[in-house]
Design an enzyme around this catalytic site. Sequence first.
Site: not given
Length: 444
Positions: A221, A271, A274, A282
């Site tokens: 990542e 997302e 998340k 995030e």
Amino acid sequence: MLRENGIQKVKLFDADYGILKALGKTGIEVMVGIPNDMLASVGGSMKAAEKWVAKNVSEHISSNNVNIRYVAVGNEPFLETYNGSYLHITLPALSNIQSALIKAGIGSQVKVTVPLNADVYASSNTYPSGGDFRTDIFDPMLKIVKFLNDSNSPFTVNIYPFISLYTDSNFPVEYAFFDGNATPLNDGGTLYYNMFDANLDTLAHALQKNGFGNLPIIVGEIGWPTDGDRNANIEYARRFNQGFMSHISGGKGTPMRPIPIDAYLFSLIDEDEKSIDPGNFERHWGIFYFDGQVKYPLNLGTTNSGALIPAKGVQYLERKWCVMKLSAPLDDPQVAQSVSYACGRADCTSLGYGTSCGNLDARGNISYAFNSYFQKNNQLEDACKFPNVSVITKTDPTPTVGNCKFPIMIQPYYESAGRRFGCGQMPLPLVSVLLLLLLTVVQL
């Protein structure tokens, strides 16, 4: 969307049936994941490991022609915040999954790995050359490294310069990027102009120091968020991700590893569910918005146009929003608790200092919260019934200036493992489980 953008490999955090089925017959290489909460199960039972491999790997390879190449066993299981919860179960899980793959006859095609956070290693002298594994997890780390080496599997590490900037107000901003504007770190004559190279070489030194200098490394990542913090914005995200792509495109690697770098760019889409425990950013790592629309210009070197191609044929709900009533006073006692309720059950991470919607006035903030909850619940009328303070409107409340958006939800129609969700039902969480793999070998 993946194919049109020339994406050759993806990394998943689980093994969702619908997503894997969609990836079938595409030729796209896939890394599937086993969540941390399953490590005890597959690590404690060979039968459980074999069952998992049969259902989530073998079946998809044989029946759906999915090009699965890796199984990620856990996700950052040695993260310091986990306080050792997965310390003694990760290796047994890794071993059992590897044995199950071999027993299934796909051990040479599918390899195991463990995506680890960069906090599993550190430097004794602040330079890459001082790199070694953390003392509190040294023995478990060496066992995992040896296992990966013996099974011809790669070491996977997640590296985030943004997190360093987020957690340390004194972190030199320019050192996070790849423009060469930072004061270099001089490690015995080796100059490091960016954090990524220095961090990756700290790992390379740690591996070499313990006798595994040739173990392949995959960057599991790396990326930059676009919202939720003053340093999480579209300008910085574009600068970082484009800089990273340009940095690795030549295939020169780092001083310690002067070879092409394999890296997954985190992430494909935002997302909205998340966890925000680490920070509001995030939910905003995507290079695409939740609906597959492009956030900013980014040349991955994989399309003829040199530009990202958005998802096509996305169906949206009706153009209507839930906002604060003009007649409702700001000091109405229902306002505060309504906003709290909406934000707690939807997504208000674009509100606050330095965020995309940080310049909204009080009514704008309240309306954003109401609309977020309304869209999350597929525009159900009951989702805009905050006591005497909300109303449904067909006038777009999105500001005309800036990057703030009052989004409209996409049609709640999904298919996964044979389950269909129609209008009026809650959709599957809009969670991005895909990451892009950007390979230096893709250079044309």
